[in-house]
Scaffold this motif. Structure first.
Motif, mmCIF file in Angstrom:
data_model
loop_
_atom_site.group_PDB
_atom_site.id
_atom_site.type_symbol
_atom_site.label_atom_id
_atom_site.label_comp_id
_atom_site.label_asym_id
_atom_site.label_seq_id
_atom_site.Cartn_x
_atom_site.Cartn_y
_atom_site.Cartn_z
ATOM 1 N N TYR A 1 22.918 -2.590 -32.041
ATOM 2 C CA TYR A 1 21.935 -2.571 -33.125
ATOM 3 C C TYR A 1 21.847 -3.909 -33.852
ATOM 4 N N SER B 1 22.735 12.480 -35.882
ATOM 5 C CA SER B 1 22.117 11.172 -35.701
ATOM 6 C C SER B 1 22.647 10.485 -34.443
ATOM 7 N N ASP C 1 21.244 12.132 -31.206
ATOM 8 C CA ASP C 1 19.839 11.800 -30.958
ATOM 9 C C ASP C 1 19.657 10.340 -30.566
ATOM 10 N N LEU C 2 20.505 9.465 -31.100
ATOM 11 C CA LEU C 2 20.397 8.046 -30.759
ATOM 12 C C LEU C 2 20.809 7.774 -29.319
ATOM 13 N N ALA D 1 20.009 9.667 -26.850
ATOM 14 C CA ALA D 1 18.773 9.938 -26.113
ATOM 15 C C ALA D 1 17.770 8.800 -26.298
ATOM 16 N N GLU D 2 17.693 8.268 -27.506
ATOM 17 C CA GLU D 2 16.769 7.173 -27.793
ATOM 18 C C GLU D 2 17.158 5.919 -27.014
ATOM 19 N N ILE D 3 18.449 5.620 -26.983
ATOM 20 C CA ILE D 3 18.927 4.444 -26.232
ATOM 21 C C ILE D 3 18.621 4.605 -24.746
ATOM 22 N N THR E 1 16.300 6.312 -23.240
ATOM 23 C CA THR E 1 14.864 6.161 -22.973
ATOM 24 C C THR E 1 14.419 4.712 -23.136
ATOM 25 N N GLU E 2 14.822 4.104 -24.243
ATOM 26 C CA GLU E 2 14.353 2.754 -24.560
ATOM 27 C C GLU E 2 14.872 1.712 -23.586
ATOM 28 N N LYS F 1 24.531 1.868 -35.878
ATOM 29 C CA LYS F 1 23.266 1.661 -36.602
ATOM 30 C C LYS F 1 23.534 1.408 -38.084
#
Length: 415
Positions: free
Chosen positions: A20, A115, A118-119, A121-123, A125-126, A391
């Motif tokens: 981050y 948090s 969910d992060l 999953a975000e990492i 994907t991104e 984060k």
């Protein structure tokens, strides 16, 4: 303003902090004393567990710890030592084993764990990572009515906090896991939980960070810290002096050894955990915790992991064979088909988890050092809370609005 940042520690917390921070445009260097392929970040059960809302320090835990103190195979083993820091930690832990601490910790732990989950999953994907991320939930499997009642009470608290959880009869449990031959009274199923294979994520993250310009220096142990006017000016390893604008202390169970050089007292004990891997197919498809034995079982990519125990015995990597056998024996008691071989048990590895006295991590700045951000003390929740902690570290250093309230995690809190 972009800054030069040194992160001390290359485990899950250190890597996620670097991730981050580099996204904010900072120049990041990670210093780690190991080869960065072993330890708690690699051998954990891989759970992303908002369900674990009850801190380790809860009513009755110290009493159990004293009862189990002379049983080296118990789920929680505290080795007595005439060490002032250990005695101070034990006193603080005992004080924290209260309903007040549980009440204070529940929302904070839940929010940072959700948090973190969910992060991941975000990492994925991104960054187009390929690490395992499955949403099958977590089973708390119970063999006694007493334990089932206790787990249902916790489940009710979790449900009141908005977490998805359901009590299962033995029939419903076997319907979920038809090929696992589970011996139990029943279970609680937290469908809010996910799971991963830690090694895969760690390897992908390290490669991504290097590709993004982060400098990772392995086998580089920080031996001294130079401070002027409450600010770190440099850190010293055997080989070199490193300077930076900001520093992050994410050295896990070793963090308090370094914080002492700054006059910061972090009460921390190393909590050793073990893992056994097996490449055989046992028909286990959903992660589970064997409630009475406190053993965790996770179906990972190409193997099943059996993990557990909390051994408070100082910083050491000695394998206690009795504890390894306890994990194997407990597993077979719940899953009669699972008989771990001698070869599998001989591949056991251990890792040290940094445990704060109240079971809540230290995240934030101490008043005693202006340019240091502390991120440690996550106990068994480091994997769940890794991205969310990283984060928060980035938000602190970048002077951005915080995504979570940091008051419960303050490193200067008293016990």
């Amino acid at each position: 303003m972009n800054k030069e940042i040194i992160i001390i520690g290359g485990g899950i917390i250190g890597l996620c902090s670097a991730y981050y921070l580099q996204k904010e445009g900072h120049q990041v260097t990670i210093l780690d004393q190991s080869s960065m392929d072993v330890g708690a970040s690699y051998i954990n059960a891989g759970y992303l567990s908002p369900s674990h809302i009850i801190p380790l320090a809860a009513p009755g835990v110290m009493k159990k710890g004293l009862k189990w103190m002379f049983n080296s195979t118990s789920p929680l083993f505290i080795k007595p030592r005439l060490n002032p820091e250990f005695l101070e930690w034990t006193w603080a832990f005992n004080k924290s084993c209260s309903a007040k601490n549980v009440h204070r910790g529940i929302t904070a732990i839940k929010d940072i764990a959700i948090s973190g989950r969910d992060l991941y999953a975000e990492i994925k994907t991104e960054e187009k990572f390929s690490f395992q991320l499955e949403k099958k939930g977590l089973l708390m499997i119970c063999q006694t009515d007493k334990m089932l009642e206790e787990e249902i009470k916790v489940a009710n608290i979790a449900a009141n906090e908005g977490l998805a959880v359901k009590e299962l009869s033995l029939h419903e449990l076997k319907k979920l896991e038809p090929n696992a031959n589970i011996q139990a009274k029943g279970a609680v199923h937290y469908s809010c939980d996910w799971h991963t294979t830690p090694q895969t994520f760690m390897e992908e993250m390290k490669k991504h960070l290097v590709d993004s310009g982060v400098v990772i220096l392995k086998n580089e142990k920080v031996e001294d810290i130079v401070v002027t006017n409450n600010k770190i000016t440099s850190v010293q390893t055997k080989n070199k002096t490193y300077t930076a604008d900001e520093f992050v202390l994410a050295a896990g169970s070793w963090s308090n050894l370094l914080s002492k050089k700054l006059g910061i007292k972090l009460l921390l004990e190393a909590g050793k955990g073990y893992r056994i891997n097996s490449e055989r197919d046992f028909g286990i498809t959903i992660p589970a915790i064997l409630a009475e034995a406190k053993v965790a079982i996770t179906p990972m990519q190409g193997f099943t992991r059996f993990a557990g125990t909390m051994e408070i015995a100082g910083i050491n990597h000695t394998i206690n064979k009795a504890r390894v056998e306890a994990i194997a024996n407990a597993t077979q008691k719940y899953y009669p088909k699972v008989q771990l071989s001698t070869t599998e048990k001989n591949t056991v590895e251990c890792g040290l988890r940094p445990v704060s006295p109240d079971g809540i991590p230290y995240i934030g700045r101490s008043k005693k050092c202006k340019n240091l951000t502390i991120a440690t003390g996550h106990a068994m929740m480091g994997w769940s809370m890794g991205p969310s902690t990283g984060k928060l570290v980035s938000e602190i250093i970048s002077n951005k609005k915080l995504s979570l309230d940091l008051n419960p995690f303050h490193p200067d809190r008293t016990f």
